[in-house]
Motif scaffolding. Sequence first.
Motif, PDB file in Angstrom:
ATOM      1  N   VAL A 350       0.865  -1.183   0.000  1.00  0.00           N
ATOM      2  CA  VAL A 350       0.000   0.000   0.000  1.00  0.00           C
ATOM      3  C   VAL A 350       0.898   1.229   0.000  1.00  0.00           C
ATOM      4  N   ASP A 351       0.708   2.078  -0.996  1.00  0.00           N
ATOM      5  CA  ASP A 351       1.492   3.314  -1.026  1.00  0.00           C
ATOM      6  C   ASP A 351       0.887   4.313  -0.033  1.00  0.00           C
ATOM      7  N   PRO A 352       1.728   4.927   0.829  1.00  0.00           N
ATOM      8  CA  PRO A 352       1.152   5.774   1.893  1.00  0.00           C
ATOM      9  C   PRO A 352       0.435   7.017   1.374  1.00  0.00           C
ATOM     10  N   HIS A 353       0.856   7.542   0.218  1.00  0.00           N
ATOM     11  CA  HIS A 353       0.189   8.742  -0.286  1.00  0.00           C
ATOM     12  C   HIS A 353      -1.109   8.390  -1.015  1.00  0.00           C
ATOM     13  N   VAL A 354      -1.068   7.308  -1.776  1.00  0.00           N
ATOM     14  CA  VAL A 354      -2.301   6.854  -2.427  1.00  0.00           C
ATOM     15  C   VAL A 354      -3.325   6.484  -1.342  1.00  0.00           C
ATOM     16  N   TRP A 355      -2.818   5.870  -0.291  1.00  0.00           N
ATOM     17  CA  TRP A 355      -3.662   5.520   0.869  1.00  0.00           C
ATOM     18  C   TRP A 355      -4.254   6.775   1.511  1.00  0.00           C
ATOM     19  N   ALA A 356      -3.398   7.799   1.718  1.00  0.00           N
ATOM     20  CA  ALA A 356      -3.887   9.028   2.363  1.00  0.00           C
ATOM     21  C   ALA A 356      -5.009   9.653   1.530  1.00  0.00           C
ATOM     22  N   ASP A 357      -4.855   9.630   0.203  1.00  0.00           N
ATOM     23  CA  ASP A 357      -5.925  10.167  -0.650  1.00  0.00           C
ATOM     24  C   ASP A 357      -7.203   9.336  -0.505  1.00  0.00           C
ATOM     25  N   ALA A 358      -7.028   8.016  -0.389  1.00  0.00           N
ATOM     26  CA  ALA A 358      -8.208   7.153  -0.217  1.00  0.00           C
ATOM     27  C   ALA A 358      -8.841   7.390   1.160  1.00  0.00           C
ATOM     28  N   VAL A 359      -8.015   7.584   2.181  1.00  0.00           N
ATOM     29  CA  VAL A 359      -8.529   7.876   3.524  1.00  0.00           C
ATOM     30  C   VAL A 359      -9.324   9.182   3.489  1.00  0.00           C
ATOM     31  N   ALA A 360      -8.845  10.157   2.708  1.00  0.00           N
ATOM     32  CA  ALA A 360      -9.561  11.435   2.587  1.00  0.00           C
ATOM     33  C   ALA A 360     -10.953  11.197   2.018  1.00  0.00           C
ATOM     34  N   GLY A 361     -11.059  10.225   1.096  1.00  0.00           N
ATOM     35  CA  GLY A 361     -12.358   9.879   0.545  1.00  0.00           C
ATOM     36  C   GLY A 361     -13.324   9.359   1.602  1.00  0.00           C
ATOM     37  N   HIS A 362     -12.763   8.822   2.679  1.00  0.00           N
ATOM     38  CA  HIS A 362     -13.593   8.354   3.802  1.00  0.00           C
ATOM     39  C   HIS A 362     -13.820   9.453   4.838  1.00  0.00           C
ATOM     40  N   GLY A 363     -13.277  10.654   4.581  1.00  0.00           N
ATOM     41  CA  GLY A 363     -13.569  11.782   5.466  1.00  0.00           C
ATOM     42  C   GLY A 363     -12.528  12.090   6.527  1.00  0.00           C
ATOM     43  N   TRP A 364     -11.305  11.568   6.357  1.00  0.00           N
ATOM     44  CA  TRP A 364     -10.252  11.807   7.354  1.00  0.00           C
ATOM     45  C   TRP A 364      -9.033  12.366   6.637  1.00  0.00           C
ATOM     46  N   ALA A 406      -9.608   2.001   3.399  1.00  0.00           N
ATOM     47  CA  ALA A 406      -8.854   2.744   2.387  1.00  0.00           C
ATOM     48  C   ALA A 406      -7.682   1.913   1.883  1.00  0.00           C
ATOM     49  N   ALA A 407      -7.017   1.201   2.800  1.00  0.00           N
ATOM     50  CA  ALA A 407      -5.901   0.344   2.375  1.00  0.00           C
ATOM     51  C   ALA A 407      -6.409  -0.757   1.444  1.00  0.00           C
ATOM     52  N   ASP A 408      -7.562  -1.340   1.785  1.00  0.00           N
ATOM     53  CA  ASP A 408      -8.136  -2.382   0.922  1.00  0.00           C
ATOM     54  C   ASP A 408      -8.465  -1.820  -0.462  1.00  0.00           C
ATOM     55  N   ASP A 409      -8.913  -0.554  -0.476  1.00  0.00           N
ATOM     56  CA  ASP A 409      -9.267   0.092  -1.754  1.00  0.00           C
ATOM     57  C   ASP A 409      -8.063   0.221  -2.690  1.00  0.00           C
ATOM     58  N   PRO A 414       0.223   1.481  -7.388  1.00  0.00           N
ATOM     59  CA  PRO A 414       1.447   2.258  -7.157  1.00  0.00           C
ATOM     60  C   PRO A 414       1.139   3.750  -7.128  1.00  0.00           C
ATOM     61  N   ARG A 415       2.057   4.523  -6.571  1.00  0.00           N
ATOM     62  CA  ARG A 415       1.866   5.969  -6.591  1.00  0.00           C
ATOM     63  C   ARG A 415       1.979   6.458  -8.025  1.00  0.00           C
ATOM     64  N   PRO A 416       1.417   7.619  -8.333  1.00  0.00           N
ATOM     65  CA  PRO A 416       1.494   8.128  -9.701  1.00  0.00           C
ATOM     66  C   PRO A 416       2.948   8.207 -10.143  1.00  0.00           C
ATOM     67  N   ASP A 417       3.181   7.900 -11.409  1.00  0.00           N
ATOM     68  CA  ASP A 417       4.534   7.970 -11.937  1.00  0.00           C
ATOM     69  C   ASP A 417       4.926   9.441 -12.050  1.00  0.00           C
ATOM     70  N   ALA A 418       5.887   9.825 -11.218  1.00  0.00           N
ATOM     71  CA  ALA A 418       6.247  11.242 -11.156  1.00  0.00           C
ATOM     72  C   ALA A 418       6.795  11.727 -12.489  1.00  0.00           C
ATOM     73  N   GLY A 419       7.518  10.834 -13.199  1.00  0.00           N
ATOM     74  CA  GLY A 419       8.061  11.216 -14.503  1.00  0.00           C
ATOM     75  C   GLY A 419       6.942  11.671 -15.422  1.00  0.00           C
ATOM     76  N   ALA A 420       5.825  10.903 -15.400  1.00  0.00           N
ATOM     77  CA  ALA A 420       4.693  11.238 -16.262  1.00  0.00           C
ATOM     78  C   ALA A 420       4.049  12.550 -15.827  1.00  0.00           C
ATOM     79  N   VAL A 421       4.042  12.772 -14.510  1.00  0.00           N
ATOM     80  CA  VAL A 421       3.438  14.003 -13.998  1.00  0.00           C
ATOM     81  C   VAL A 421       4.257  15.213 -14.450  1.00  0.00           C
TER      82      VAL A 421
END
Length: 505
Positions: A350-364, A406-409, A414-421
């Motif tokens: 679980v990527d911690p930043h992708v997770w944090a964004d998913a946690v935000a979707g749950h309201g935290w 959120a972790a299950d989600d 993987p986190r977004p590919d920064a090169g692509a960003v």
Amino acid sequence: MRFATAPADVLARLDALRAGDAPTHGGHVLSYVYDSGEPELDELAAAAIRTMQPVNGLDPTTFGSVAALERDLVAFTRTLLGGDDDVVGTVTSGGTESCLLAVKTARDAWLAARGLEPGAARPRLVAPVTVHAAFQKAAHYFGLALDLLPVGDDGAVAAGTVAERLGDDVALVVVSAPSYPHAALDPVVEVAAAASAAGIPVHVDACIGGMALPFWPGLPAWDLRVPGVTSLSVDLHKYGYAPKGVSVLLHRGRDRQRGQYFATTRWPGYPVVNPTLLGSRSGGPLAAAWAITHALGHDGFAELAGRSYRATAALVEAVRAIEGLRVVGDPTGPLLAVATDDTVAPERRVDPHVWADAVAGHGWVLQAQPSCAQPDGTVLPHTTHLTVTPVTERVLDALVPALVAAADDVRGTPRPDAGAVVAPLAAALSGGAGHGADAGTGAGPLDSATAGAVLGGLGLDPSRIGDDGPGVGPMAPLLAAVETLPAPVAERLLVELLARLVEPR
Ligand SMILES: *Cc1c(COP(=O)(O)O)cnc(C)c1O
């Protein structure tokens, strides 16, 4: 008096603006805000601010209440943090100001001991890379060379690493109790012993831990009880539960502390004697912190710290049970950092930043922290930060399931590919990237128009931020871009973002 807008309408507009903010109470935002969970304390603080509202803290001889409140807060924190009669202090506007003043005082003492003027030499400031960014700011403002040292996997610096870097050109060593990024308690006893043997002062940055660690079980000594610790900062607007604008800086030794003051009689106005960076200052936050401290007393702080302790232990246990995530080190204090567990297969991580964004979707709301290359070439992984407060204990039943769901989600994502960003920005960035800037300033390497265009390319329109609720949107792509871009470019873009946020529309 005829008003341009009726006061009631002005306040209604303010309420409407506040309604769009992230919630400051209830534990849904796990950084920035420190909710005791006791509304009575907030009411008390508001009443105290109202009483002190017209006072100017600039002159405690004219407004004796300011001196009395400050004396009480210095006494309370000094006793709590193991200081004896030789420890004196001042109330500042916040952790950053306390840290700035600790560095300025040490720099001036170092210069004075050598008979040098500011600017005549550039002494070193030695600290682990995890030391709060306020010390980078201090080195930048006050002309010190920043000597950042690598930390171990647990986020703490080894005492030997610090000892190796000591020398006659070191004005100050700083350690954290604990560090903000990882809640790591640096080895204060060992570092202070080595530094004091070399005649070098040591600052303990207890901005976040100072009002909580005294109530944490089983810790080694870390405060003013430790010989060789010469100054310590503790924020009352964190675990002192006061509104923003109040911190205490304690120094061991009156003479050392007097170097913090600025005084001049050499102008045609009133004699200026300032212990802090500001001139005129509000007595409000001071009064609020004082009122809360008196209401809670030692035992009240102990009870609230107990709630944070139990909530932190429960969250550490909950995160450790989530496949694909891990807790960094062994958090000391009411905060923790979460990283990817690299020991499981990539599709189970679980990527911690992708997770944090998913946690935000749950309201935290959790806080994304970038990876960091250390001076020895090792890299501290990117993490997600949680600051735990007394109110957290009450909401664990909702928070923990959200962290798990959120972790299950996002497990295996993987986190977004920064090169692509970052790739689409290459043209805009070419030429200016990576040089020309002094770290920490908004002076380079891009001009405002280019930086504004690049922000647009990243999907960040400062004129729209806040319109759809708090935040700038998903953090994972933004942090990935921040890590990939050369630091001066990333810093310049963030300066542009914040500057455009307050440009008149
Ligand atoms: C918060 C913090 C600071 C800076 O404090 P501000 O009040 O945000 O200016 C410094 N050091 C540590 C460890 C902190 O957590």
